[in-house]
Design a protein around this motif. Structure first.
Motif, PDB file in Angstrom:
ATOM      1  N   ASN A 252       1.860  -5.180 -13.632  1.00 18.32           N
ATOM      2  CA  ASN A 252       3.136  -5.435 -14.287  1.00 18.32           C
ATOM      3  C   ASN A 252       2.919  -6.562 -15.298  1.00 18.32           C
ATOM      4  O   ASN A 252       1.783  -6.962 -15.554  1.00 18.32           O
ATOM      5  CB  ASN A 252       4.234  -5.777 -13.272  1.00 18.32           C
ATOM      6  CG  ASN A 252       3.856  -6.939 -12.365  1.00 18.32           C
ATOM      7  OD1 ASN A 252       3.285  -7.939 -12.819  1.00 18.32           O
ATOM      8  ND2 ASN A 252       4.172  -6.823 -11.069  1.00 18.32           N
ATOM      9  N   PHE A 253       3.995  -7.069 -15.883  1.00 15.02           N
ATOM     10  CA  PHE A 253       3.841  -8.076 -16.933  1.00 15.02           C
ATOM     11  C   PHE A 253       3.188  -9.357 -16.416  1.00 15.02           C
ATOM     12  O   PHE A 253       2.570 -10.109 -17.180  1.00 15.02           O
ATOM     13  CB  PHE A 253       5.211  -8.416 -17.549  1.00 15.02           C
ATOM     14  CG  PHE A 253       6.024  -9.399 -16.753  1.00 15.02           C
ATOM     15  CD1 PHE A 253       5.943 -10.758 -16.995  1.00 15.02           C
ATOM     16  CD2 PHE A 253       6.856  -8.959 -15.731  1.00 15.02           C
ATOM     17  CE1 PHE A 253       6.678 -11.668 -16.250  1.00 15.02           C
ATOM     18  CE2 PHE A 253       7.596  -9.857 -14.984  1.00 15.02           C
ATOM     19  CZ  PHE A 253       7.519 -11.213 -15.241  1.00 15.02           C
ATOM     20  N   ALA A 254       3.299  -9.624 -15.109  1.00 12.55           N
ATOM     21  CA  ALA A 254       2.830 -10.904 -14.561  1.00 12.55           C
ATOM     22  C   ALA A 254       1.427 -10.823 -13.971  1.00 12.55           C
ATOM     23  O   ALA A 254       0.614 -11.730 -14.166  1.00 12.55           O
ATOM     24  CB  ALA A 254       3.802 -11.411 -13.504  1.00 12.55           C
ATOM     25  N   THR A 255       1.141  -9.782 -13.219  1.00 10.57           N
ATOM     26  CA  THR A 255      -0.129  -9.704 -12.497  1.00 10.57           C
ATOM     27  C   THR A 255      -0.720  -8.302 -12.580  1.00 10.57           C
ATOM     28  O   THR A 255       0.002  -7.307 -12.726  1.00 10.57           O
ATOM     29  CB  THR A 255       0.033 -10.067 -11.011  1.00 10.57           C
ATOM     30  OG1 THR A 255       0.967  -9.167 -10.409  1.00 10.57           O
ATOM     31  CG2 THR A 255       0.501 -11.494 -10.833  1.00 10.57           C
ATOM     32  N   THR A 256      -2.024  -8.267 -12.452  1.00  9.74           N
ATOM     33  CA  THR A 256      -2.748  -6.996 -12.333  1.00  9.74           C
ATOM     34  C   THR A 256      -3.597  -7.064 -11.074  1.00  9.74           C
ATOM     35  O   THR A 256      -4.507  -7.894 -10.966  1.00  9.74           O
ATOM     36  CB  THR A 256      -3.644  -6.748 -13.560  1.00  9.74           C
ATOM     37  OG1 THR A 256      -2.831  -6.637 -14.726  1.00  9.74           O
ATOM     38  CG2 THR A 256      -4.446  -5.466 -13.391  1.00  9.74           C
ATOM     39  N   ARG A 257      -3.256  -6.216 -10.121  1.00 10.11           N
ATOM     40  CA  ARG A 257      -4.051  -6.153  -8.891  1.00 10.11           C
ATOM     41  C   ARG A 257      -5.231  -5.228  -9.140  1.00 10.11           C
ATOM     42  O   ARG A 257      -5.049  -4.037  -9.402  1.00 10.11           O
ATOM     43  CB  ARG A 257      -3.198  -5.672  -7.717  1.00 10.11           C
ATOM     44  CG  ARG A 257      -2.131  -6.685  -7.316  1.00 10.11           C
ATOM     45  CD  ARG A 257      -1.505  -6.394  -5.973  1.00 10.11           C
ATOM     46  NE  ARG A 257      -0.627  -7.480  -5.560  1.00 10.11           N
ATOM     47  CZ  ARG A 257      -1.017  -8.567  -4.909  1.00 10.11           C
ATOM     48  NH1 ARG A 257      -2.301  -8.681  -4.564  1.00 10.11           N
ATOM     49  NH2 ARG A 257      -0.173  -9.519  -4.581  1.00 10.11           N
ATOM     50  N   ALA A 258      -6.443  -5.812  -9.079  1.00  9.03           N
ATOM     51  CA  ALA A 258      -7.634  -5.050  -9.433  1.00  9.03           C
ATOM     52  C   ALA A 258      -8.826  -5.536  -8.630  1.00  9.03           C
ATOM     53  O   ALA A 258      -8.858  -6.688  -8.177  1.00  9.03           O
ATOM     54  CB  ALA A 258      -7.924  -5.188 -10.928  1.00  9.03           C
ATOM     55  N   THR A 259      -9.790  -4.639  -8.446  1.00 10.94           N
ATOM     56  CA  THR A 259     -11.022  -4.925  -7.720  1.00 10.94           C
ATOM     57  C   THR A 259     -12.194  -4.773  -8.679  1.00 10.94           C
ATOM     58  O   THR A 259     -12.270  -3.774  -9.400  1.00 10.94           O
ATOM     59  CB  THR A 259     -11.186  -3.960  -6.535  1.00 10.94           C
ATOM     60  OG1 THR A 259     -10.048  -4.075  -5.669  1.00 10.94           O
ATOM     61  CG2 THR A 259     -12.449  -4.267  -5.747  1.00 10.94           C
ATOM     62  N   PRO A 260     -13.133  -5.734  -8.715  1.00 13.00           N
ATOM     63  CA  PRO A 260     -14.261  -5.657  -9.659  1.00 13.00           C
ATOM     64  C   PRO A 260     -15.447  -4.885  -9.096  1.00 13.00           C
ATOM     65  O   PRO A 260     -15.770  -4.979  -7.911  1.00 13.00           O
ATOM     66  CB  PRO A 260     -14.612  -7.126  -9.889  1.00 13.00           C
ATOM     67  CG  PRO A 260     -14.290  -7.782  -8.581  1.00 13.00           C
ATOM     68  CD  PRO A 260     -13.105  -7.034  -8.007  1.00 13.00           C
ATOM     69  N   TYR A 261     -16.101  -4.138  -9.986  1.00 11.98           N
ATOM     70  CA  TYR A 261     -17.298  -3.367  -9.642  1.00 11.98           C
ATOM     71  C   TYR A 261     -18.363  -3.598 -10.714  1.00 11.98           C
ATOM     72  O   TYR A 261     -18.089  -4.113 -11.800  1.00 11.98           O
ATOM     73  CB  TYR A 261     -16.984  -1.869  -9.568  1.00 11.98           C
ATOM     74  CG  TYR A 261     -16.176  -1.449  -8.367  1.00 11.98           C
ATOM     75  CD1 TYR A 261     -16.793  -0.874  -7.258  1.00 11.98           C
ATOM     76  CD2 TYR A 261     -14.798  -1.610  -8.344  1.00 11.98           C
ATOM     77  CE1 TYR A 261     -16.050  -0.482  -6.152  1.00 11.98           C
ATOM     78  CE2 TYR A 261     -14.046  -1.222  -7.238  1.00 11.98           C
ATOM     79  CZ  TYR A 261     -14.679  -0.658  -6.149  1.00 11.98           C
ATOM     80  OH  TYR A 261     -13.944  -0.266  -5.048  1.00 11.98           O
TER      81      TYR A 261
END
Length: 374
Positions: A252-261
Motif C-alpha cells: 500500500n502507500f505506506a509499506t510493502t511486505r516483501a521477502t528478498p531472494y
C-alpha cells in the motif's frame, strides 16, 4: 667468569630490545583498535548515495556513519538551468561507480511560454565535483528512476507519451546527448542493466532479458510456483552473475511486505536471503549489492508517512553476506538477529566530521539505496 661477564651485557641488550619491540607492537595495536573503535560499522566500506527530494544529495560514509554534501546539488535554486518553479528533483547515481550521477527534473520547463503548454522533463548528468557533464529534455513525464548503463554511455527510462498519467508508457534507451536508441511500449516496472548491455525487467512472474543496448526482448526466466508473491525490485550484481530481487506479498502507500531472494543470472540456485522472526510476511525491501559483490544491503521495516503531520516510521538497514547458504534473521533485538547480519548505524546529517559526535542511530529513512565504492 670472564666469559659470563662478556655474555651478560649482550644478553641484557637483547632483552631490552625485545621489550621495546613488544612495547612498540602493543602501542601500534592499541592505535589500530582506537582507530577501529571510531568506526560505526567496522568491516563495511564504501558510500551510500542519499537524495532527499528537493534538498540536494549526500554521500554517507558507511564505515564512519558521517554524511558529506555533494557540491552544486541545490537544484531548486538553479533557475537558469531549471526555470520552472514547480519542478521536482530526483538524483540517481551510476551503479557501483563513483564518477557520475543523473538528475531527473520533472516539470523543469515548458514547450513554450504558454502556461498551458506541455511540460518537459530535464535529464542532466553531474560528476561528484558538482560539474554538469550533459543535459537534454524530454517531452512529458519520465517515470521512476533513470538508469545509466554500466559503461555510462546509455540511459534507460520509462516515459509517459501524453500529458495524462493514464497515457501510454514506453521503455526507452537514450544516449548521453538525448538521441533515442531503442523503445517499446511497456508498463512501468523494475529494471536494471547487466554489464554486457542487456536490460532485465519484470513481467508477471518472469525476468525478461533484452538484446544488448536494446529494449527488444531476447529471452526470459520464469520463477517456480513454490516461491510465493510477485517479483518487485531487482538488482543485478556488479559482475552480472547474480540477481537479487524481492517477492511482494502485499503493498500500500505506506509499506510493502516483501521477502528478498537471490539467484544466478541463468535462473538457477534460487534462495531466500532473509526473514524476520515471528512475521508471516516481513517488510524487507530494496536489495542492493555492495560494489565488491560480498554484501547485500536490505531495508527492514519502516513506513512512508501520509503527509507532514504523519511523517512515517524509520526502518533499519542490514548488510548480509551474499554467499551464505542460510536464511538470515533480521531483528532490532540482538538475541533474535543472526550474527552474520550487520545492523548499520549512522550519525545525523548535520554532524560535522571533526566535532564531538552525538549518539548515533540505527534508524534510516526511506531513501533509495545505492552503494558506491569509496
Amino acid at each position: 667468569m670472564n666469559t659470563l661477564k662478556q655474555i651478560f651485557p649482550a644478553a641484557l641488550i637483547i632483552v631490552v630490545l625485545f621489550l621495546c619491540a613488544c612495547s612498540n607492537d602493543s602501542r601500534s595495536t592499541s592505535e589500530d583498535l582506537d582507530a577501529n573503535s571510531n568506526l560505526l560499522n567496522p568491516g563495511i566500506t564504501g558510500k551510500l548515495f542519499v537524495h532527499e527530494n528537493d534538498y540536494g544529495s549526500y554521500l554517507l560514509d558507511l564505515a564512519s556513519g558521517i554524511f558529506t554534501e555533494i557540491p552544486n546539488t541545490d537544484w531548486e535554486n538553479q533557475n537558469d538551468r531549471f526555470p520552472s518553479g514547480v519542478a521536482n528533483f530526483w538524483a540517481i547515481p551510476a551503479k557501483y561507480d563513483h564518477q557520475e550521477f543523473i538528475i531527473k527534473v520533472r516539470n523543469c520547463k515548458r514547450v513554450n511560454d504558454d502556461v498551458l503548454s506541455p511540460s518537459l522533463t530535464c535529464i542532466a548528468i553531474q560528476n561528484y565535483k558538482g560539474e554538469y557533464v550533459s543535459q537534454f529534455e524530454l517531452l512529458y513525464a519520465v517515470r521512476g528512476s533513470v538508469h545509466l548503463s554500466r559503461n555510462r554511455e546509455y540511459l534507460a527510462l520509462f516515459r509517459n507519451i501524453g500529458q495524462s498519467v493514464s497515457s501510454d508508457k514506453w521503455l526507452e534507451i537514450y544516449d548521453r546527448e538525448g538521441n533515442l536508441i531503442s523503445d517499446q511500449k511497456l508498463d512501468e516496472t523494475s529494471i536494471d542493466w547487466l554489464p554486457n548491455g542487456r536490460l532485465v525487467y519484470i513481467q508477471n512472474r518472469s525476468f525478461i532479458f533484452t538484446e544488448p543496448y536494446s529494449t527488444t526482448p531476447d529471452y526470459q526466466l520464469t520463477l517456480p510456483e513454490m516461491i510465493s508473491g510477485s517479483p518487485g525490485q531487482i538488482s543485478v550484481s556488479p559482475d552480472g552473475t547474480r540477481v537479487a530481487f524481492s517477492m511482494i506479498h502485499t503493498s500500500n502507500f505506506a509499506t510493502t511486505r516483501a521477502t528478498p531472494y537471490v539467484m544466478n543470472s541463468d535462473g538457477t540456485n534460487i534462495k531466500q536471503l532473509a526473514d524476520v522472526p515471528g512475521e508471516e510476511f516481513p517488510i524487507i525491501n530494496s536489495p542492493t549489492w555492495s560494489p565488491d559483490s560480498k554484501w547485500i544491503l536490505l531495508k527492514e521495516g519502516g513506513a512512508q508517512g501520509q503527509d507532514l503531520n504523519t511523517p512515517g516510521v524509520l526502518g533499519h538497514l542490514y548488510a548480509i553476506p551474499s554467499d551464505l547458504d542460510k536464511v538470515v534473521m533480521l531483528s532490532s533485538i540482538d538475541d533474535e538477529k543472526s550474527p552474520e547480519a550487520i545492523r548499520l548505524k549512522r550519525y545525523y546529517k548535520d554532524t560535522e566530521p571533526n566535532e564531538e559526535k552525538p549518539n548515533p542511530t540505527d534508524r534510516f529513512p526511506n531513501w533509495g539505496l545505492y552503494w558506491l565504492p569509496n
